[in-house]
Write a protein that holds these residues in place. Structure first.
Motif, short mmCIF file in Angstrom:
data_model
loop_
_atom_site.label_atom_id
_atom_site.label_comp_id
_atom_site.label_asym_id
_atom_site.label_seq_id
_atom_site.Cartn_x
_atom_site.Cartn_y
_atom_site.Cartn_z
N THR A 145 0.84 -1.19 0.00
CA THR A 145 0.00 0.00 0.00
C THR A 145 0.88 1.24 0.00
OG1 THR A 145 -1.89 1.05 1.10
CG2 THR A 145 -0.17 0.13 2.53
N TRP A 167 -1.50 7.55 8.33
CA TRP A 167 -2.55 6.77 7.68
C TRP A 167 -1.94 5.71 6.78
CZ3 TRP A 167 -1.67 7.34 2.53
CH2 TRP A 167 -1.21 8.57 2.06
N GLY A 169 -3.09 3.70 3.13
CA GLY A 169 -4.03 3.70 2.03
C GLY A 169 -4.66 2.34 1.82
N THR A 190 -3.32 16.26 -2.45
CA THR A 190 -3.68 14.96 -3.01
C THR A 190 -2.42 14.17 -3.36
OG1 THR A 190 -5.74 15.84 -3.94
CG2 THR A 190 -4.96 13.75 -4.81
N VAL A 202 -4.62 5.35 -7.79
CA VAL A 202 -5.52 5.95 -6.82
C VAL A 202 -5.13 7.39 -6.54
CG1 VAL A 202 -6.08 3.76 -5.69
CG2 VAL A 202 -4.16 5.13 -4.85
N LEU A 204 -5.43 9.92 -3.26
CA LEU A 204 -5.66 9.84 -1.83
C LEU A 204 -5.58 11.22 -1.19
CD1 LEU A 204 -3.31 6.80 -1.04
CD2 LEU A 204 -5.76 6.73 -1.58
N ASN A 205 -6.38 11.42 -0.15
CA ASN A 205 -6.30 12.64 0.65
C ASN A 205 -5.01 12.61 1.46
OD1 ASN A 205 -6.68 14.24 3.20
ND2 ASN A 205 -8.58 14.80 2.16
N GLY A 209 -5.54 9.87 4.04
CA GLY A 209 -5.37 8.67 3.24
C GLY A 209 -6.65 8.19 2.60
N ARG A 210 -7.74 8.93 2.78
CA ARG A 210 -9.02 8.52 2.20
C ARG A 210 -8.94 8.51 0.68
NH1 ARG A 210 -13.16 11.33 0.19
NH2 ARG A 210 -12.23 13.30 0.92
N GLU A 211 -9.50 7.46 0.09
CA GLU A 211 -9.47 7.31 -1.37
C GLU A 211 -10.47 8.26 -2.02
OE1 GLU A 211 -10.61 3.81 -4.47
OE2 GLU A 211 -9.19 3.25 -2.87
N ARG A 212 -9.98 9.10 -2.93
CA ARG A 212 -10.85 10.03 -3.65
C ARG A 212 -11.37 9.42 -4.95
NH1 ARG A 212 -7.37 15.59 -2.36
NH2 ARG A 212 -8.49 16.04 -0.42
N ARG A 214 -10.40 5.91 -7.97
CA ARG A 214 -9.56 4.79 -8.37
C ARG A 214 -9.80 4.50 -9.85
NH1 ARG A 214 -8.77 -0.98 -5.48
NH2 ARG A 214 -8.60 0.43 -3.72
#
Length: 403
Positions: A145, A167, A169, A190, A202, A204-205, A209-212, A214
């Motif tokens: 990751t 975080w 991912g 980002t 991906v 990610l924030n 680490g939040r996925e924006r 994919r």
């Protein structure tokens, strides 16, 4: 140059205990904001914040300068428990970061260790401002990751270390183990990454680490290039794709003539895509081919640097570094005795890696200015204020002008 260490987060014992009690991961103070709500951040013009300098992958910082007419060792360090795949270091202010069995932060002027954090990190880090913290996030790939780390190293409490990892991912469950993962890139808040051992790209924030979004270009992805709101990806076989950087929407897909395509570089003229035997310039808007230049090599790794209207790319068979006109693909000059690799450019000098040797060439005509032999395989270098930095397996080296 703004000292990077001055931005260290300071937490009291009481606030640290409160943070531990809340169960939060990646402890850190909230980033101060200006009147417009935007986060404040001090950038140095001499930063080299990710592998190949910028998200576009140009390998060129117009403000940086390294040794030009000769080089000598400014410092050399072989830290305990540091060894790895010779991932490229990065420079933020007066701190140099390297990964190899750990995240290591060194004083760029002296090479003294500021902090280290053990971890199975397998790529160069990429610096991203994180709105939720007063310090930057370093995004780095592992075997499965991408993780976000505190660029200032967290803090110690009760003989334990806290606040380094912020975080993780999306996790890729795979039995495969790779020595070197594709380095992430960052634009604003980002992080864009080719996920290890997967066919996914991906966004990610950088704070959470939040996925924006994919996307799935395909297998064997290379380092991404990001420019003007587009993310450019290449993968085996033949494929180049472009996505909207905000939404992940597919903009175009192009199949090239060569199966073995290498990491792209995004420029004002288009997307430079090296491959096994040459270089192609694709139109960034629709993926159409603008020109193609063959160098007759057999390259299986590396990427092109682009500076001042010139493309610099290394081949392997015949062992040359080629300079091509960005607008036409015409060869301007070539220099012998090079293996495949990724050059970088600063202050009229091209720094090319020749396996265990760093060679400085005049960017105008390809003449050799100096050579440095390490006897160990070298990373792609980073350039700062008069120095060039690289990793050579279990050591980090800084070269300065030989006066």
């Amino acid at each position: 140059m703004v000292p990077h260490c001055s931005r260290r987060s300071l937490l009291s014992r009481r606030s640290a205990l409160a943070g531990l009690g809340s169960g939060l991961v990646g402890i850190g103070a909230v980033r101060a904001s200006g009147d417009d709500g935007s986060a404040s951040h001090d950038d140095s013009a001499l930063d080299w914040p990710m592998a190949r300098y910028d998200a576009a992958g140009t390998g060129y910082n117009p403000d940086a300068a390294g040794p030009k007419d000769g080089a000598r060792v400014a410092w050399r360090r072989e830290p305990d428990e540091f060894s790895g795949p010779s991932a490229a270091p990065i420079l933020l202010g007066d701190t140099l970061y390297a990964t190899g069995g750990s995240l290591l932060a060194l004083d760029a002027a002296t090479g003294e260790t500021r902090f280290s954090h053990a971890g199975a990190y397998r790529s160069s880090p990429a610096r991203a401002p994180a709105e939720a913290y007063t310090t930057d996030t370093l995004a780095v790939a592992t075997r499965r990751t991408v993780v976000g780390l505190n660029a200032d190293g967290g803090f110690g409490l009760f003989d334990r270390e806290f606040g380094v990892e912020r975080w993780r991912g999306p996790r890729r469950n795979s039995a495969l183990s790779v020595l070197y993962s594709v380095p992430p890139v960052a634009v604003g808040g980002t992080v864009y990454a080719a996920m290890p051992n997967s066919r996914y790209v991906v966004a990610l924030n950088a704070s959470s680490g939040r996925e924006r979004w994919r996307a799935s270009p395909g297998d064997e992805l290379r380092r991404l290039a990001v420019r003007d709101g587009r993310v450019f990806a290449v993968n085996w076989p033949y494929r180049a794709t472009a996505y909207d950087a905000a939404t992940g929407e597919l903009l175009w897909r192009t199949d090239l003539d060569e199966q073995m395509v290498l990491a792209p570089t995004a420029t004002s003229e288009g997307v430079v895509v090296p491959d096994r035997t040459g270089v192609t310039l694709l139109d960034a808007a629709d993926g159409s081919v603008r020109w193609r230049a063959d160098h007759g090599g057999n390259a299986t790794e590396g990427a092109a640097a682009v500076a001042e209207g010139t493309v610099y790319v290394q081949s392997s068979t015949g062992g040359r570094l080629h300079a091509l006109a960005l607008d036409t693909g015409e060869e301007l000059w070539s220099a012998p005795d090079f293996t495949e690799g990724t050059p970088v450019v600063a202050d009229g000098v091209v720094y090319g890696r020749n396996y265990d040797e760093l060679v400085a060439l005049d960017a105008a005509d390809g003449s050799v200015r100096w050579r440095y032999e390490s006897r160990l395989p070298l990373s792609t270098p980073a350039v700062g204020d008069g120095a060039v930095y690289f990793v050579a397996r279990d050591r980090i080296v800084a070269l300065e002008e030989d006066r």
